[in-house]
Write a protein that holds these residues in place. Structure first.
Motif, mmCIF file in Angstrom:
data_model
loop_
_atom_site.group_PDB
_atom_site.id
_atom_site.type_symbol
_atom_site.label_atom_id
_atom_site.label_comp_id
_atom_site.label_asym_id
_atom_site.label_seq_id
_atom_site.Cartn_x
_atom_site.Cartn_y
_atom_site.Cartn_z
ATOM 1 N N THR A 165 8.227 14.826 -36.209
ATOM 2 C CA THR A 165 6.862 15.003 -36.678
ATOM 3 C C THR A 165 6.197 13.643 -36.886
ATOM 4 O OG1 THR A 165 7.422 14.989 -39.033
ATOM 5 C CG2 THR A 165 7.544 17.111 -37.882
ATOM 6 N N TRP A 166 4.877 13.662 -36.936
ATOM 7 C CA TRP A 166 4.108 12.436 -37.189
ATOM 8 C C TRP A 166 4.559 11.800 -38.506
ATOM 9 C CZ3 TRP A 166 -0.337 10.222 -34.658
ATOM 10 C CH2 TRP A 166 -0.969 9.223 -35.388
ATOM 11 N N ASP A 167 4.673 12.613 -39.555
ATOM 12 C CA ASP A 167 5.032 12.061 -40.869
ATOM 13 C C ASP A 167 6.403 11.401 -40.848
ATOM 14 O OD1 ASP A 167 2.649 12.845 -41.948
ATOM 15 O OD2 ASP A 167 3.421 14.716 -42.799
ATOM 16 N N VAL B 199 6.329 8.147 -24.355
ATOM 17 C CA VAL B 199 6.149 8.998 -25.539
ATOM 18 C C VAL B 199 4.953 9.912 -25.297
ATOM 19 C CG1 VAL B 199 5.563 9.014 -28.006
ATOM 20 C CG2 VAL B 199 7.150 7.296 -27.116
ATOM 21 N N VAL B 200 5.055 11.137 -25.806
ATOM 22 C CA VAL B 200 3.911 12.057 -25.851
ATOM 23 C C VAL B 200 3.578 12.305 -27.311
ATOM 24 C CG1 VAL B 200 3.060 14.375 -25.331
ATOM 25 C CG2 VAL B 200 4.483 13.177 -23.659
ATOM 26 N N VAL B 201 2.307 12.170 -27.671
ATOM 27 C CA VAL B 201 1.854 12.438 -29.039
ATOM 28 C C VAL B 201 0.978 13.680 -29.003
ATOM 29 C CG1 VAL B 201 0.658 11.539 -31.061
ATOM 30 C CG2 VAL B 201 1.916 9.972 -29.563
ATOM 31 N N SER B 202 1.335 14.691 -29.789
ATOM 32 C CA SER B 202 0.609 15.951 -29.755
ATOM 33 C C SER B 202 0.429 16.480 -31.175
ATOM 34 C CB SER B 202 1.356 16.966 -28.876
ATOM 35 O OG SER B 202 0.584 18.145 -28.704
ATOM 36 N N ALA B 203 -0.021 17.736 -31.270
ATOM 37 C CA ALA B 203 -0.225 18.392 -32.560
ATOM 38 C C ALA B 203 0.305 19.812 -32.476
ATOM 39 C CB ALA B 203 -1.705 18.401 -32.932
ATOM 40 N N SER B 204 0.526 20.412 -33.624
ATOM 41 C CA SER B 204 0.984 21.799 -33.622
ATOM 42 C C SER B 204 -0.098 22.734 -33.116
ATOM 43 C CB SER B 204 1.425 22.201 -35.027
ATOM 44 O OG SER B 204 0.355 22.090 -35.951
ATOM 45 N N PRO C 52 9.568 12.486 -21.146
ATOM 46 C CA PRO C 52 9.406 11.344 -22.052
ATOM 47 C C PRO C 52 10.675 11.135 -22.868
ATOM 48 C CG PRO C 52 8.346 13.287 -22.969
ATOM 49 C CD PRO C 52 8.818 13.670 -21.590
ATOM 50 N N GLU C 53 10.787 9.979 -23.460
ATOM 51 C CA GLU C 53 11.925 9.720 -24.350
ATOM 52 C C GLU C 53 11.714 10.372 -25.709
ATOM 53 O OE1 GLU C 53 12.743 5.562 -24.564
ATOM 54 O OE2 GLU C 53 12.947 5.326 -22.385
ATOM 55 N N SER C 54 10.452 10.453 -26.137
ATOM 56 C CA SER C 54 10.154 10.988 -27.471
ATOM 57 C C SER C 54 8.876 11.807 -27.442
ATOM 58 C CB SER C 54 10.000 9.854 -28.496
ATOM 59 O OG SER C 54 11.146 9.023 -28.524
ATOM 60 N N VAL C 55 8.820 12.792 -28.329
ATOM 61 C CA VAL C 55 7.622 13.601 -28.541
ATOM 62 C C VAL C 55 7.318 13.589 -30.037
ATOM 63 C CG1 VAL C 55 6.638 15.923 -28.484
ATOM 64 C CG2 VAL C 55 7.969 15.094 -26.541
ATOM 65 N N ILE C 56 6.094 13.224 -30.391
ATOM 66 C CA ILE C 56 5.663 13.190 -31.789
ATOM 67 C C ILE C 56 4.651 14.313 -31.993
ATOM 68 C CG2 ILE C 56 4.531 11.826 -33.580
ATOM 69 C CD1 ILE C 56 5.387 9.314 -32.014
ATOM 70 N N VAL C 57 4.865 15.124 -33.023
ATOM 71 C CA VAL C 57 3.999 16.275 -33.266
ATOM 72 C C VAL C 57 3.342 16.146 -34.636
ATOM 73 C CG1 VAL C 57 3.860 18.783 -33.480
ATOM 74 C CG2 VAL C 57 5.425 17.756 -31.817
ATOM 75 N N LEU C 58 2.024 16.153 -34.641
ATOM 76 C CA LEU C 58 1.256 16.180 -35.884
ATOM 77 C C LEU C 58 1.210 17.631 -36.381
ATOM 78 C CD1 LEU C 58 -0.774 14.809 -37.921
ATOM 79 C CD2 LEU C 58 -2.574 15.572 -36.350
ATOM 80 N N ALA D 156 7.551 24.561 -34.703
ATOM 81 C CA ALA D 156 8.964 24.192 -34.766
ATOM 82 C C ALA D 156 9.164 22.878 -34.021
ATOM 83 C CB ALA D 156 9.815 25.289 -34.139
ATOM 84 N N VAL D 157 9.761 21.896 -34.693
ATOM 85 C CA VAL D 157 9.937 20.569 -34.109
ATOM 86 C C VAL D 157 11.392 20.140 -34.277
ATOM 87 C CG1 VAL D 157 9.270 18.131 -34.238
ATOM 88 C CG2 VAL D 157 7.552 19.913 -34.593
ATOM 89 N N GLY D 158 11.980 19.665 -33.181
ATOM 90 C CA GLY D 158 13.325 19.107 -33.240
ATOM 91 C C GLY D 158 14.424 20.127 -33.397
ATOM 92 N N GLU D 159 14.142 21.376 -33.109
ATOM 93 C CA GLU D 159 15.148 22.416 -33.326
ATOM 94 C C GLU D 159 15.857 22.830 -32.040
ATOM 95 O OE1 GLU D 159 13.250 25.640 -35.320
ATOM 96 O OE2 GLU D 159 12.848 24.477 -37.146
ATOM 97 N N ARG D 160 15.534 22.224 -30.927
ATOM 98 C CA ARG D 160 16.157 22.604 -29.661
ATOM 99 C C ARG D 160 16.871 21.399 -29.050
ATOM 100 N NH1 ARG D 160 12.319 23.872 -25.635
ATOM 101 N NH2 ARG D 160 11.017 22.309 -26.617
#
Length: 644
Positions: free
Chosen positions: A222-224, A165-170, A196-202, A210-214
């Motif tokens: 998103t984090w939430d 997993v990668v955890v990042s921010a906008s 990675p299997e997943s990317v989480i964006v704060l 834009a998250v999850g649109e591609r």
């Protein structure tokens, strides 16, 4: 400061070297174990030493759960202070534990298990601390990459760490701009071989992404979204020798060099250091003005204070400009800080803007007991300015990403020893520091050589590099067998005080005379008009190398009017304090010096430019524009000596 302090230190230090087994087993009582170790050191496979080989624990439990269980859940754990966004928030131990346990559950729901890696690409926000501790809770290995790193550098670290997993921010927020992280992360993932299997964006309101649109090879959310419905996760037991994190060294080019930190040794060393070295205790507040992307942030923003049951300040701002040069004093006043830890370069910036320290008087600093500085050599002038301005001990100390905690320090918790400007004082307990010549023989007091540490290194230091034992040995242990090579040069005086004069590749060879850049810079920094300076050695046909100085003047000094006089005075100072052999003739007055984000001046890069080369600019550079502006000055005349 007394003979008693010196005696106490010597007794503790000698015991740490002569009786390491009992010393470090006793120190292990400072944390809670699932299985308490019966042995401190496993030395069966040198040079790969391991600490607490039969111990089991969880580092997150030690940082949070045990304090809550002891009835201290209502006490402050984390003060988030963000002058760039105007947000302040204090988390109690209860609140921080709840947030960490829930996000650990979120990571677990995405398949993160013990031994998996998670790359953290976040700014200085509470979620960065929460993610690190959540990984530790699950027994996963976190690898924090400094927020805003370029895609190529981030991709190299993703390929090396291979995160699930990668955890990042906008975005990240700077005083004058917003830095979009998501496009850089997308570019890095696009060029990395590992996905990675997943990317989480704060999502941050300053610049949502834009998250999850591609349609990608990984799931984006998103984090939430991932955090909202997560079930809190319990602590996972790990071996003391299991890795807690991987941290890539700043300035790395080409194949990344990942420093491995073990779980048990690190927890013991940091818990021990908080009281004995920094004199910070449960319920008190430590303000480390660094970044979680660096080792200082790992050790003394996140793990050290929380392991000790203290409160820590997470500061999203700068020493100047957010809003002024009194920013640090405001934080000390607001949170009752007892220990402030930052880099000398931060104090040079403050001194440049407020040379008379007028802003200090606006705040109540009565809680502050000491200032700790590390990351760059502390010149005596900055030491004296800070001492006069704050009226508390200014403690220079020296360590590295690889060591995880101080190699040399004035051990305030054991007893404050007499201070010597220019010296980080003495070796910390556990570190058998030696100064060696080219043949590996130990030098006498006052003689300058390579600073090394006799093996084994104490707990908390790197046991190896990530998936690369061979590189660990060749890079650190092969030059002087039985010793760890720090890469720094210096000497020890008759009182046993260590003087670190700079990287060994920054030593000048002027007509056969070896001179450290540190000695020349100390002479320059003592001039009342100089805010900060750097000396580099450039090629010269006659003398091999000659020194060249670059100085930044204090605010209010008119370079156009007084520059020539100041340059002449600086040449004279070096001649008087270092000697004519230094042969300093050229001094350039510049507006700023190029630095890494952690405050290290890019001397090697400047030297290569001055010698006519085209150096690779480190990914960790703070502002590439500074180097671009300086390049014509450095290339002007190359190594030629201008009239003095």
């Amino acid at each position: 400061m007394s003979d008693d302090a010196v005696s106490r230190y010597r007794q503790v230090y000698r015991r740490s070297l002569d009786e390491p087994e009992s010393f470090w087993l006793e120190a292990a009582d400072g944390i809670d174990w699932v299985s308490r170790p019966t042995r401190a050191l496993d030395d069966s496979n040198p040079p790969f030493y391991r600490w607490y080989p039969d111990g089991e624990l969880n580092v997150c439990f030690n940082a949070l759960d045990r304090h809550v269980a002891a009835g201290r859940g209502g006490q402050p754990a984390l003060h988030y202070d963000s002058p760039v966004t105007g947000i302040r928030r204090t988390y109690s131990y209860d609140e921080l534990l709840a947030r960490v346990a829930r996000f650990a559950g979120a990571l677990s729901s995405l398949g993160v298990e013990k031994g998996d890696t998670v790359v953290v690409y976040l700014p200085m926000v509470p979620e960065a601390v929460i993610t690190m501790l959540a990984c530790a809770r699950l027994g996963a290995v976190h690898s924090v990459v400094f927020g805003g790193f370029a895609p190529a550098e981030l991709a190299a670290r993703i390929d090396d760490a291979k995160p699930k997993v990668v955890v990042s921010a906008s975005c990240g927020v700077e005083p004058t701009r917003v830095v979009e992280y998501k496009p850089m992360l997308d570019a890095a993932l696009g060029r990395s071989a590992h996905k990675p299997e997943s990317v989480i964006v704060l999502q941050r309101e300053q610049c949502p992404a834009a998250v999850g649109e591609r349609d990608t090879d990984w799931e984006e959310m998103t984090w939430d979204e991932v955090d909202a419905d997560a079930e809190p996760a319990d602590c996972v037991t790990v071996a003391a020798t299991d890795p807690l994190y991987v941290l890539y060294t700043s300035g790395t080019t080409g194949r990344p060099k990942g420093v491995v930190r073990d779980s048990g040794g690190y927890a013991v060393a940091l818990a021990w250091s908080m009281g004995n070295l920094y004199d910070v205790h449960p319920g008190e507040t430590m303000f480390t003005a660094s970044d979680v992307g660096w080792v200082v942030g790992h050790s003394y923003i996140v793990y050290g204070p929380l392991l000790a049951g203290a409160a820590t300040v997470l500061y999203e701002g700068k020493p100047v400009g957010t809003p002024d040069a009194g920013a640090y004093w405001r934080v000390v006043d607001d949170y009752g800080v007892v220990a402030l830890f930052t880099a000398p370069t931060a104090f040079r910036a403050i001194k440049k803007e407020d040379s008379a320290a007028e802003l200090v008087g606006r705040y109540d600093l009565s809680s502050l007991r000491a200032l700790f500085l590390a990351g760059e050599r502390l010149d005596p002038d900055t030491y004296q300015w800070a001492t006069d301005a704050l009226g508390v001990p200014v403690i220079d100390h020296w360590w590295q990403t690889e060591t995880g905690w101080p190699i040399a320090i004035n051990p305030k918790g054991i007893g404050l020893m007499p201070l010597k400007p220019g010296s980080p004082t003495v070796a910390a307990p556990g570190f058998d520091v030696r100064v060696l010549d080219d043949r590996g023989d130990e030098l006498q007091a006052g003689q300058e050589g390579a600073i090394c540490v006799r093996l084994p290194l104490p707990p908390g230091t790197l046991p190896t590099l990530w998936n690369d034992d061979e590189r660990y040995v060749s890079g650190y242990l092969s030059t002087y067998p039985g010793h760890y090579l720090t890469g720094d040069g210096g000497h020890v005086d008759d009182d046993g005080y260590l003087f670190v004069m700079g990287r060994t590749d920054d030593v000048l060879n002027v007509a056969g005379h070896r001179l450290s850049t540190g000695s020349l810079e100390a002479a320059l920094a003592g001039h009342p008009a100089v805010a900060e300076c750097a000396v580099i050695g450039v090629a010269d046909d006659l003398k091999g190398q000659v020194p060249r100085a670059l100085v930044v003047l204090k605010a209010g000094v008119d370079a156009a009017t007084d520059g020539e006089l100041i340059r002449a005075e600086l040449v004279a100072r070096v001649r008087e304090e270092v000697g004519p052999v230094a042969a300093l003739r050229r001094v350039d007055v510049v507006s700023a010096l190029p630095k890494t984000r952690s405050g290290k001046i890019l001397r090697r890069t400047m030297r290569e430019l001055a010698d006519g080369g085209s150096p690779t600019v480190p990914a960790t550079i703070e502002d590439a524009g500074v180097l671009d502006a300086l390049a014509p000055v450095l290339r002007d005349g190359g190594g030629a000596v201008s009239p003095g």
